[in-house]
Design an enzyme around this catalytic site. Structure first.
Site, mmCIF file in Angstrom:
data_model
loop_
_atom_site.group_PDB
_atom_site.id
_atom_site.type_symbol
_atom_site.label_atom_id
_atom_site.label_comp_id
_atom_site.label_asym_id
_atom_site.label_seq_id
_atom_site.Cartn_x
_atom_site.Cartn_y
_atom_site.Cartn_z
ATOM 1 C CB CYS A 68 -0.912 -0.029 1.231
ATOM 2 S SG CYS A 68 -1.791 1.509 1.546
ATOM 3 C CB CYS A 71 0.304 1.615 4.241
ATOM 4 S SG CYS A 71 -1.438 1.146 4.141
#
Length: 182
Positions: A68, A71
């Protein structure tokens, strides 16, 4: 002619050795810096979810994945926030790629990451937020969580319907419930 070639070879060899040593030092320097705040390193340091929800401290749980980009972009800021608030708040991290966390993924309706769930000091879910967020937003939510007041930047949740994991996906698709006749 051999005396002219020999100093050039030595000089070129020294340049090559220095270049290799410098390249290795730079590479290792970046690796050490990146790994100290990596998602995996933070997850290993995080409080296990079962401990976090029962130890009497408020908790911020992050659902994440190593792939991600949001993230990863938040990793350094979250590492700093965790060091600042770590004495007052539990930080739990659950990787959505690990099937071990499927019950939690379903329970908190994780459909995008990063997905944050805020719990009070009794382990009760009080709010959620989704997506990449600036550190100031997360810190404001954590300050409110510690003070036991409403979180200013998270959507609050009321009661939710109980999810029945016994539904067989092969015979029942929840996306088509309105078109099925029963």
């Amino acid at each position: 002619m051999s005396t002219v070639t020999s100093p050039k070879r030595i000089r070129n060899s020294l340049i090559a050795i220095v270049a290799i040593v410098l390249s290795a030092a730079i590479f290792l320097g970046f690796q050490t810096q990146a790994n100290s705040n990596s998602l995996e390193a933070q997850a290993q340091k995080s409080t296990p979810i079962d401990v976090a929800l029962t130890n009497g401290k408020p908790t911020l749980t992050e659902f994440y994945a190593d792939w991600c980009t949001s993230c990863q972009a938040m990793a350094d800021d979250l590492a700093e926030i965790k060091s600042k608030y770590g004495d007052q708040v539990n930080f739990a991290m659950l990787n959505v790629d690990n099937s071990k966390w499927l019950p939690e993924i379903l329970r908190y309706r994780v459909d995008g990451i990063p997905h944050f769930v805020y719990f009070n000091n009794k382990g009760e879910e009080i709010a959620q937020s989704l997506g990449e967020q600036p550190p100031s937003i997360i810190e404001a939510n954590l300050d409110a969580l510690i003070a036991e007041t409403s979180l200013p930047y998270a959507s609050s949740n009321g009661q939710i319907s109980t999810f029945n994991p016994g539904v067989n996906a092969a015979t029942s698709d929840p996306r088509t419930h309105s078109s099925q006749q029963k």
